[in-house]
Design a protein around this motif. Structure first.
Motif, PDB file in Angstrom:
ATOM      1  N   MET A 259       0.844  -1.204   0.000  1.00 62.68           N
ATOM      2  CA  MET A 259       0.000   0.000   0.000  1.00 62.68           C
ATOM      3  C   MET A 259       0.874   1.246   0.000  1.00 62.68           C
ATOM      4  N   ASP A 260       0.507   2.247  -0.795  1.00 65.80           N
ATOM      5  CA  ASP A 260       1.225   3.512  -0.859  1.00 65.80           C
ATOM      6  C   ASP A 260       0.523   4.551   0.016  1.00 65.80           C
ATOM      7  N   ASN A 261       1.297   5.137   0.918  1.00 60.82           N
ATOM      8  CA  ASN A 261       0.765   6.190   1.783  1.00 60.82           C
ATOM      9  C   ASN A 261       1.052   7.558   1.181  1.00 60.82           C
ATOM     10  N   ILE A 262       0.021   8.400   1.137  1.00 63.96           N
ATOM     11  CA  ILE A 262       0.137   9.759   0.619  1.00 63.96           C
ATOM     12  C   ILE A 262      -0.277  10.724   1.714  1.00 63.96           C
ATOM     13  N   LEU A 263       0.622  11.633   2.074  1.00 65.23           N
ATOM     14  CA  LEU A 263       0.351  12.615   3.110  1.00 65.23           C
ATOM     15  C   LEU A 263      -0.078  13.938   2.494  1.00 65.23           C
ATOM     16  N   VAL A 264      -1.204  14.465   2.957  1.00 64.91           N
ATOM     17  CA  VAL A 264      -1.666  15.805   2.568  1.00 64.91           C
ATOM     18  C   VAL A 264      -1.363  16.743   3.723  1.00 64.91           C
ATOM     19  N   TYR A 265      -0.481  17.696   3.492  1.00 65.86           N
ATOM     20  CA  TYR A 265      -0.063  18.647   4.526  1.00 65.86           C
ATOM     21  C   TYR A 265      -0.555  20.024   4.102  1.00 65.86           C
ATOM     22  N   SER A 266      -1.588  20.500   4.809  1.00 69.80           N
ATOM     23  CA  SER A 266      -2.287  21.671   4.289  1.00 69.80           C
ATOM     24  C   SER A 266      -2.943  22.452   5.433  1.00 69.80           C
ATOM     25  N   ASP A 267      -3.911  23.277   5.056  1.00 74.75           N
ATOM     26  CA  ASP A 267      -4.581  24.178   6.003  1.00 74.75           C
ATOM     27  C   ASP A 267      -6.092  23.987   5.936  1.00 74.75           C
ATOM     28  N   SER A 268      -6.841  25.032   6.239  1.00 75.13           N
ATOM     29  CA  SER A 268      -8.297  24.899   6.334  1.00 75.13           C
ATOM     30  C   SER A 268      -8.970  24.594   5.003  1.00 75.13           C
ATOM     31  N   ILE A 269      -8.313  24.942   3.897  1.00 75.73           N
ATOM     32  CA  ILE A 269      -8.894  24.617   2.587  1.00 75.73           C
ATOM     33  C   ILE A 269      -9.090  23.107   2.490  1.00 75.73           C
ATOM     34  N   SER A 270      -8.050  22.362   2.842  1.00 78.53           N
ATOM     35  CA  SER A 270      -8.100  20.907   2.744  1.00 78.53           C
ATOM     36  C   SER A 270      -8.763  20.262   3.951  1.00 78.53           C
ATOM     37  N   TRP A 271      -8.730  20.946   5.098  1.00 77.31           N
ATOM     38  CA  TRP A 271      -9.441  20.469   6.288  1.00 77.31           C
ATOM     39  C   TRP A 271     -10.929  20.364   5.999  1.00 77.31           C
ATOM     40  N   GLY A 272     -11.393  21.242   5.103  1.00 79.57           N
ATOM     41  CA  GLY A 272     -12.764  21.131   4.616  1.00 79.57           C
ATOM     42  C   GLY A 272     -13.780  22.021   5.296  1.00 79.57           C
ATOM     43  N   ILE A 273     -13.350  23.213   5.720  1.00 85.52           N
ATOM     44  CA  ILE A 273     -14.329  24.151   6.277  1.00 85.52           C
ATOM     45  C   ILE A 273     -15.410  24.451   5.242  1.00 85.52           C
TER      46      ILE A 273
ATOM     47  N   VAL B  34      -3.834   2.594  -2.086  1.00 83.39           N
ATOM     48  CA  VAL B  34      -3.371   3.832  -1.461  1.00 83.39           C
ATOM     49  C   VAL B  34      -4.134   4.105  -0.171  1.00 83.39           C
ATOM     50  N   ARG B  35      -3.499   4.931   0.651  1.00 79.40           N
ATOM     51  CA  ARG B  35      -4.155   5.474   1.839  1.00 79.40           C
ATOM     52  C   ARG B  35      -3.782   6.939   1.920  1.00 79.40           C
ATOM     53  N   ILE B  36      -4.784   7.797   2.011  1.00 86.24           N
ATOM     54  CA  ILE B  36      -4.543   9.228   2.147  1.00 86.24           C
ATOM     55  C   ILE B  36      -4.511   9.581   3.627  1.00 86.24           C
ATOM     56  N   ILE B  37      -3.441  10.217   4.038  1.00 87.80           N
ATOM     57  CA  ILE B  37      -3.275  10.655   5.416  1.00 87.80           C
ATOM     58  C   ILE B  37      -3.407  12.173   5.442  1.00 87.80           C
ATOM     59  N   GLU B  38      -4.397  12.673   6.160  1.00 83.60           N
ATOM     60  CA  GLU B  38      -4.607  14.117   6.238  1.00 83.60           C
ATOM     61  C   GLU B  38      -3.891  14.702   7.460  1.00 83.60           C
ATOM     62  N   ASN B  39      -3.134  15.760   7.227  1.00 82.98           N
ATOM     63  CA  ASN B  39      -2.587  16.561   8.320  1.00 82.98           C
ATOM     64  C   ASN B  39      -2.838  18.010   7.931  1.00 82.98           C
ATOM     65  N   CYS B  40      -4.032  18.465   8.217  1.00 88.58           N
ATOM     66  CA  CYS B  40      -4.502  19.776   7.760  1.00 88.58           C
ATOM     67  C   CYS B  40      -4.967  20.574   8.972  1.00 88.58           C
ATOM     68  N   LEU B  41      -4.412  21.762   9.142  1.00 90.12           N
ATOM     69  CA  LEU B  41      -4.678  22.569  10.322  1.00 90.12           C
ATOM     70  C   LEU B  41      -5.137  23.952   9.911  1.00 90.12           C
ATOM     71  N   ASN B  42      -6.266  24.373  10.457  1.00 91.01           N
ATOM     72  CA  ASN B  42      -6.794  25.692  10.140  1.00 91.01           C
ATOM     73  C   ASN B  42      -5.786  26.779  10.531  1.00 91.01           C
TER      74      ASN B  42
END
Length: 215
Positions: free
Chosen positions: A1-15, A44-52
């Motif tokens: 399995m391939d791990n993909i990290l999304v490192y972002s802010d509130s746009i990707s957090w999904g407000i 794949v597995r998407i790992i979210e690390n998204c902080l407002n």
């Protein structure tokens, strides 16, 4: 399995624009991307690390932990092995507490790229590929946080072009979100549900073709 990290802010957090509510994972672009990649037969597995409110490298004087460079090496170590890290940050660099230019924000992305590549991962684990995603352009911000973004539209002009130069210079993948979506007219700062779906599909196609083609 391939791990993909999304490192972002509130746009990707999904407000949800002009609220303090959050879209479900299936409706946020990382979730949409994961679903489409799985449907394409990618493991794949998407790992979210998204902080407002997260910046590239600057602190928020009122809220702790918003400097995106702090702790990033440990995030990479924590989730390794990683196939890909998607960086989508920058708009918060132009909050009124920072007198920044797009060049400075670009250098913030450079610092994050270097941190990812130098993270203390276990011996033998791969250094992940990096995709720099230029966030959608800010529109005049409305609502409760409008005061934080006074003058931000003007100061952030050209951010996507700056990120494209950096991605080429540092040999990362690059995607300009402005080619497929724009900020909601409701708050000028976030994406609506339909735009999340569009962005998730576009990034899934790009990742499938350029990162997971041989997976």
């Amino acid at each position: 399995m391939d791990n993909i990290l999304v490192y972002s802010d509130s746009i990707s957090w999904g407000i949800i624009p002009n609220t303090r509510k959050r879209l479900s994972f299936d409706d946020r672009w990382p979730g949409v991307m994961e679903k489409i990649l799985l449907e394409k037969g990618k493991s794949v597995r998407i790992i979210e690390n998204c902080l407002n409110g997260r910046r590239t490298v600057w602190s928020d004087p009122f809220r702790a932990g918003r400097d995106g460079s702090e702790g990033l090496a440990q995030v990479i170590e924590m989730h390794s092995p990683l196939k890909l890290v998607i960086l989508m940050l920058g708009n918060n660099d132009f909050q009124c507490t920072h007198d920044n230019s797009v060049a400075l924000s670009g250098q913030g992305i450079v610092k994050l790229i270097n941190i990812i590549r130098q993270a203390p991962i276990e011996p033998g684990m791969p250094i992940p590929q990096i995709m720099v995603v230029a966030p959608p352009k800010l529109k005049p911000v409305k609502g409760a946080v409008a005061y934080k973004f006074e003058g931000a539209v003007e100061r952030s002009l050209g951010l996507a072009a700056e990120y494209a130069i950096i991605a080429k210079a540092y040999q990362t993948l690059y995607f300009d979100a402005n080619t497929v979506v724009e900020m909601s007219d409701i708050d000028g700062l976030h994406l609506d549900k339909d735009s999340h779906a569009i962005l998730g599909k576009a990034l899934a196609n790009r990742v499938s073709a350029s990162v997971l083609a041989k997976s």
